[in-house]
Design a protein around this motif. Structure first.
Motif, mmCIF file in Angstrom:
data_model
loop_
_atom_site.group_PDB
_atom_site.id
_atom_site.type_symbol
_atom_site.label_atom_id
_atom_site.label_comp_id
_atom_site.label_asym_id
_atom_site.label_seq_id
_atom_site.Cartn_x
_atom_site.Cartn_y
_atom_site.Cartn_z
ATOM 1 N N ALA A 75 -4.176 -1.452 -5.772
ATOM 2 C CA ALA A 75 -4.645 -1.204 -4.409
ATOM 3 C C ALA A 75 -6.015 -1.824 -4.172
ATOM 4 O O ALA A 75 -6.276 -2.415 -3.112
ATOM 5 N N LEU B 80 0.825 -1.207 0.000
ATOM 6 C CA LEU B 80 0.000 0.000 0.000
ATOM 7 C C LEU B 80 0.862 1.260 0.000
ATOM 8 O O LEU B 80 0.621 2.189 -0.783
ATOM 9 N N GLN C 111 -7.687 1.983 0.352
ATOM 10 C CA GLN C 111 -7.600 2.587 -0.963
ATOM 11 C C GLN C 111 -6.574 3.721 -0.962
ATOM 12 O O GLN C 111 -6.175 4.236 0.090
ATOM 13 N N LEU C 112 -6.146 4.118 -2.141
ATOM 14 C CA LEU C 112 -5.168 5.197 -2.270
ATOM 15 C C LEU C 112 -5.815 6.543 -1.961
ATOM 16 O O LEU C 112 -7.004 6.757 -2.223
ATOM 17 N N CYS D 213 -4.880 -4.593 -1.638
ATOM 18 C CA CYS D 213 -4.681 -3.853 -0.388
ATOM 19 C C CYS D 213 -5.995 -3.723 0.363
ATOM 20 O O CYS D 213 -7.076 -3.737 -0.233
ATOM 21 N N THR E 210 2.707 1.566 -3.409
ATOM 22 C CA THR E 210 1.774 1.957 -4.472
ATOM 23 C C THR E 210 1.352 3.409 -4.325
ATOM 24 O O THR E 210 1.233 4.138 -5.319
ATOM 25 N N GLN E 211 1.119 3.846 -3.086
ATOM 26 C CA GLN E 211 0.754 5.246 -2.861
ATOM 27 C C GLN E 211 1.877 6.177 -3.283
ATOM 28 O O GLN E 211 1.638 7.234 -3.898
#
Length: 655
Positions: A642, A458, A649-650, A646, A461-462
């Protein structure tokens, strides 16, 4: 009745369809099983190759190294006892931790008691000479004062005091016939020797020992667990533990390195020495004013100190080693004595020297007053010299970066990007003197940390989502970064930021940038992470910056293992084809080269980004290559990863 029949048969059809889907998925897994077996075989082969590389370096060192005693001030005996104390208290409750001893002599004692007798007293504890007994301890006079031996030489009469039992149950008493000094195996009990794993068991146990000894002897270094740190990643793999002169993890602050190995396999010592040599060389390179460095190799039973000395005439390296010495927690252990000796030594005795040039004198900059300068790196960027400091800025005591440049390019670019979200901002600038030269100082915030393969999917990816946003916004303002590497973006509070615009270029939005002339020396950026298009002589663009972001994420996810670097012997303009072929071999085939080394939890992101820049058509054996990837596409990939992998969420980018 017809409705009931139809409903029943529809339900049966749905059940059958679900079963067919399940069987299809199982067949797909079985279909890929041979590929998985081959992938695991390849992983073992590559790991063996890396081990052999370090082992060869270690063997070369052993052929040339001189065996010598540790040339540092000896640790006083009471310091050794205090160090043993600290470790034994820490692991009290493990087998054979024994009694803690004091070097305070007792007069007029009669009779002799063995240390083993006190090891049967679970509350027995040692008090340092002149120190107060712990709260709740019974008076020393309540116990018959013993006379014991430390090692084989009677060195002191010791006093044992009684302390309340710890909340954790202690191990059952042991008989005097099987008493042994505490070893690292005791620290990982109840794990058996055959089951001990380096990262899972030895790493945390040895870090606990180091911190306990360092606290007891007032160690001047800060001992950090850096085996998964992202700050000491390049130019070599990360050391298991690093002694730092300051609170910032940077090669310029390294005092000494520690490496841990189980010592089970033949060649473990050579591998350990090979790793230590590489890391010592990196520290000496970052601190080019330094002349020597010490490093420590520890196995479950031995400790060895390596000294690397830079020759003043040709800059070559000379190696001195103490050889492996028995290591256990006790004053009779020469390995433990050497560890205490090294941790009590002044930093200058260990070869560490502060930078020859004092920190730049800057009063106020951007409304901030600066203090606590820590040099992070000195080097060149875009063929212009630069220095980067970690500073504390008041009011607020915020951590910021102070960068000294002799080029105005980065200042001009950051002025254009003022206020753009997820870009490290210039909050002040001034002129200053440093190292007898004039510089332009830029105060930058926030101070970010590099990503690591240990970061969650997470967070990673963010960060990619945010940095892609920054690349797009910069491109819309006519700025191409041209050097997106693992060192030039990072995270602050879980959000991503792009930094270091020293190689950036402002270009007309309609004209773009001219293609690079042929030749390796014309390539802008860092070759290890350069996009394929730049290696192919094409102009830099938003898409190539995004590709640099993908390449960097792949490197981070692999922890840099097996990645081509400058030390591979590639140099000169004629070798640009070599770099281009390497990048094509990395990403142009069906699977990523060294795919087996990608951290499993980061694989979904790496795989999705790989398919975006290097799409694979159905039935094709090689991938095509795109130079028109957009920010929206990268962000869409991040959101999909995500959502699928994940639990959260972003977050949308900051404006």
């Amino acid at each position: 009745g017809a409705v009931r029949v139809i409903t029943r048969r529809s339900a049966q059809a749905g059940t059958a369809a679900a079963e067919i889907q399940r069987l299809t998925e199982e067949m797909q897994k079985l279909k890929h099983l041979p590929e998985e077996v081959e992938r695991l075989k390849l992983q073992v082969q590559k790991a063996s190759h890396t081990t052999r590389t370090y082992q060869n370096i270690g063997q070369d060192v052993l052929r040339t190294a001189e065996v010598a005693a540790l040339c540092l001030p000896s640790a006083p005996h009471h310091t050794l006892v205090a160090a043993c104390n600290a470790v034994l208290v820490l692991f009290q409750g493990k087998p054979r931790t024994g009694a803690l001893l004091s070097t305070q002599p007792e007069a007029g004692t009669g009779g002799e008691r063995s240390m083993a007798a006190h090891q049967q007293e679970p509350g027995a504890m040692l008090v340092e000479p002149g120190a107060q007994a712990p709260a709740g301890a019974a008076p020393a006079a309540a116990l018959p004062p013993p006379v014991v031996q430390l090692g084989s030489t009677p060195t002191s009469m010791l006093r044992v005091v009684q302390v309340p039992a710890l909340s954790a149950p202690l191990a059952p008493p042991v008989s005097s016939s099987n008493v042994q000094p505490m070893s690292l195996l005791d620290a990982v009990w109840p794990v058996q020797r055959a089951e001990v794993r380096e990262e899972e068991h030895m790493q945390p146990a040895m870090m606990a020992v180091l911190r306990a000894v360092g606290g007891a002897v007032s160690c001047r270094m800060q001992l950090r667990d850096t085996h998964a740190s992202s700050q000491l990643r390049y130019p070599t793999s990360k050391p298991d533990c690093t002694g730092l002169a300051g609170g910032v993890e940077a090669w310029s602050q390294v005092v000494t390195h520690f490496e841990f190995k189980l010592g089970k396999e033949a060649g473990d010592r050579e591998v350990m020495l090979g790793q230590l040599i590489q890391r010592c060389a990196a520290a000496l390179d970052a601190q080019n004013w330094r002349r020597k460095i010490f490093a420590v190799g520890v196995t479950m039973d031995t400790l060895e100190v390596l000294q690397v000395i830079k020759q003043p005439d040709d800059g070559g390296l000379r190696y001195l080693t103490t050889g492996p010495h028995p290591f256990f927690i006790g004053t009779a252990s020469t390995g433990f004595a050497m560890l205490a000796q090294l941790l009590t030594a002044p930093l200058t005795a260990l070869g560490f020297q502060p930078p020859p040039a004092a920190a730049p004198i800057i009063g106020a900059i951007g409304g901030f007053h600066l203090s606590t300068y820590t040099l992070l790196r000195s080097g060149s960027a875009a063929r212009h010299s630069s220095h980067v400091f970690h500073v504390l800025a008041s009011p607020g005591g915020k951590a910021m970066a102070l960068k000294l440049n002799q080029s105005t390019r980065e200042e001009e670019v950051l002025s254009r990007l003022k206020g753009v979200g997820h870009i490290v901002q210039m909050v002040g600038r001034c002129s200053c003197n440093y190292d007898d030269d004039a510089w332009t100082a830029l105060l930058l915030e926030p101070f970010v940390e590099h990503l690591s393969h240990c970061d969650s999917l997470l967070v990673t990816t963010q960060v990619v989502y945010d940095v892609a946003y920054a690349i797009g916004k910069a491109g819309a303002l006519g700025v191409v970064h041209r050097d997106v590497t693992p060192n030039n973006f990072g995270a602050k509070d879980g959000r991503g930021y792009l930094l270091d615009f020293s190689a950036a270029k402002v270009q007309e939005q309609d004209a773009g940038e001219r293609p690079s002339p042929p030749g390796l020396h014309h390539i802008t950026g860092t070759l290890q992470w350069a996009p394929y298009s730049a290696l192919d002589g094409q102009r830099h663009s938003v898409s190539s910056d995004l590709e640099g972001l993908f390449t960097s994420v792949a490197y981070i996810a692999m922890d840099g293992r097996g990645w081509p670097g400058r030390s591979d012997g590639v140099g000169g303009g004629a070798d640009l084809d070599s770099w281009r072929r390497r990048r094509l071999a990395q990403f142009g085939c069906r699977t990523i080269q060294s795919e087996d080394r990608v951290a499993p939890h980061l694989w979904p992101l790496v795989q999705a980004l790989h398919g975006l820049f290097w799409p694979l058509a159905q039935g094709a054996s090689v991938r095509s290559y795109r130079t028109d990837v957009s920010v929206v596409e990268v962000q869409h990939v991040c959101m999909s990863v995500a959502q699928e992998h994940c639990t959260a969420q972003l977050q949308p980018p900051h404006a």
